[in-house]
Design a protein around this motif. Sequence first.
Motif, short mmCIF file in Angstrom:
data_model
loop_
_atom_site.label_atom_id
_atom_site.label_comp_id
_atom_site.label_asym_id
_atom_site.label_seq_id
_atom_site.Cartn_x
_atom_site.Cartn_y
_atom_site.Cartn_z
N ILE B 17 0.83 -1.20 0.00
CA ILE B 17 0.00 0.00 0.00
C ILE B 17 0.87 1.26 0.00
N ASP B 42 -6.34 4.30 1.11
CA ASP B 42 -5.22 3.41 1.41
C ASP B 42 -5.62 2.43 2.51
N LEU B 44 -8.61 1.40 3.32
CA LEU B 44 -9.55 0.40 2.79
C LEU B 44 -8.79 -0.67 2.00
N ASN B 45 -7.87 -0.25 1.17
CA ASN B 45 -7.08 -1.21 0.41
C ASN B 45 -6.25 -2.10 1.34
N VAL B 47 -7.15 -2.97 4.45
CA VAL B 47 -8.08 -3.91 5.08
C VAL B 47 -8.46 -5.02 4.08
N ILE B 48 -8.69 -4.63 2.84
CA ILE B 48 -9.04 -5.62 1.82
C ILE B 48 -7.89 -6.63 1.63
N HIS B 51 -7.77 -8.98 4.49
CA HIS B 51 -8.85 -9.95 4.34
C HIS B 51 -8.46 -11.03 3.32
N GLU B 52 -7.87 -10.58 2.21
CA GLU B 52 -7.51 -11.56 1.19
C GLU B 52 -6.40 -12.49 1.66
N GLU B 57 -13.08 -11.98 7.87
CA GLU B 57 -14.03 -10.92 7.55
C GLU B 57 -13.85 -9.80 8.57
N ILE B 58 -13.63 -8.61 8.09
CA ILE B 58 -13.34 -7.50 9.01
C ILE B 58 -14.45 -6.47 8.89
N PRO B 59 -15.40 -6.44 9.83
CA PRO B 59 -16.46 -5.44 9.75
C PRO B 59 -15.91 -4.03 10.01
N GLU B 60 -16.64 -3.06 9.48
CA GLU B 60 -16.17 -1.67 9.58
C GLU B 60 -16.02 -1.23 11.02
N ARG B 61 -16.90 -1.74 11.90
CA ARG B 61 -16.84 -1.30 13.30
C ARG B 61 -15.57 -1.79 14.00
N TYR B 63 -12.56 -1.58 12.51
CA TYR B 63 -11.42 -0.93 11.86
C TYR B 63 -10.45 -0.32 12.88
#
Lengths: 505, 85
Positions: B17, B42, B44-45, B47-48, B51-52, B57-61, B63
């Motif tokens: 990133i 950045d 979000l990328n 976190v994605i 996850h990959e 699974e990472i919920p927004e709450r 973060y």
Amino acid sequence: MAELLMPKLGADMTVGTVVAWTRQPGEFVRRGDIVAQVDTDKGVIDIEVFATGVLEQILVLPGQTVPVGTPLATIRETGAPEERVPGAWAGPPPAEAGVAPQAPQAPPPPLPPPASAFGAGAVARAGHQPAASMAQPEPPGGMPVSAQGPPAAPARLRISPSARELARALGVDPAAVQGTGRGGAITREDIQRAAAQRAGALGRPRAEEAAAAGQPSAGAPATQQPAPGPSQAGPAQVAPPQLPPPQVAPPQAGPPQAGAPPTAAESPLAAAPMARGVQLPAEERAARMRQSIAAAMSRSKREIPHYYLGTTIDLHRAVTWLAAENERRTVTQRLLYGALLIKATALALRDFPELNGFYMDGRYKPNEAIHVGVAVSLRLGGLIAPALHHTDRLDLSTLMERLRGLVQRVRGGSLRGSELADPTITVTSLGEQGVELVLPVIYPPQVAIVGFGKVVERAWAVEGQVVVRPTITATLAADHRVSDGHRGALFLAAIDRLLQQPESL
Amino acid sequence: MKHDDLRQTVLRVLGEIAPEADLERLQPNVAFRQQLDLDSMDFLNFVIALHEATQVEIPERDYWRLASLDGCVEYLAQRLSARQQ
């Protein structure tokens, strides 16, 4: 016959340098495929073709700098007869091509350091190669001819033009390769094998090198070092257009299907480390981007009578809707509020053609399509505002996906030419770590730019009560030659209204 | 995945990133955003990519728990072990 031209990637671009060809003559390309990389002051940009057919001739070699509009390659469109462009040219003769004075025909060093130096050798060789030797077409029957060898070569080599070109791209000395083709001719496979063997000797497999070449340029070690030879001399030179037409022959006289052209993934040109070799060093690139921004902004401040408007927008509905929406979405599909701001701006623009277009040659031309340019800052300084095409027609999920890809490509150095070429308005959002207010400068020849500050919680009056609401300040800078504050104010109000109905964005 | 592996994964993802960042000097218990110039895209990328790499699974709450290197490792380890039980 279609031509691929050096694209104009921004109003201030006059020349571009071909860094690499990722597809080779004879290969079948589809509209939208990336075929080359061009170095500009906005970084290295991937160039797409706008025709489907066979990439017939490459007219500008890596390391050469040519003006915008110069044909870079020809594409024989599907169904069209084979032909040659009579006036085709390939830039300056080798001696003036801005190539480092390395021994052109020196065999590749036995153990070159990875990537950059390796690539420089390949490029130097490419530049010095008499173009005529590549132009030699194969006689009917596809029998490899002994193309005119390099001046220093002791004997004429039996090697096809395409194999020779490949050798040059990979930095392989053809004279050192054992040919396995008819009559001992050196084939493309022989060259590939030789390159692979050398890569093996280096302890660095080809695939890994390919991966390295595909890495974001910002962080790749090869680009951190000052690029050798060609990069420093090359870009400053512009090829005069009246030079003779050295042509690059397709690999086979017959249809390109014969001999199964390599796919892009396995194409050695795509993997060739020369892609790094002609790039600018990081500081030089940053300095050029700074100059480019300065030039565009000076022109803007000099020529465009800006007016500025601002309004604070209640984001309560948008933020609440977004949180609920993201709760339902997997991480890869989640939305950022920035996507809502861009979509609302694009939708609002439909009713304000005087803000969406270009002011050129003393008059304003509204643009029917809405391509919002999104200002993306680079962490090492500078910014780029590539376009989200037909922004108003993208649903939020698609818009978000494109936006995410765009930011990643900007920061990773793999933008596509079409994304830079034609934003019709720009949106700049300073993000949540920034400040509350931005008074942006219009990017000519556009006539408007919309700014968003960070989201701030404010005491907000709602139906006679004071409540705490997330708010954002939207600003508009627009061109007084084209529009007035009254219309601009209506436009910002329209954005506000749209953001109050996030579910319909 | 062991903590060390998770740490390597987080650092690798971060390097993708923010390729220009000097991750050797990253303080593990201080928020990334105080050390690196990351914006919401950045992040979000990031976190994605986490996850990959881990399939968590990472919920927004959640973060906020990914703000620092130590936080990421602890969070991912916890989620992975919860999944195994």
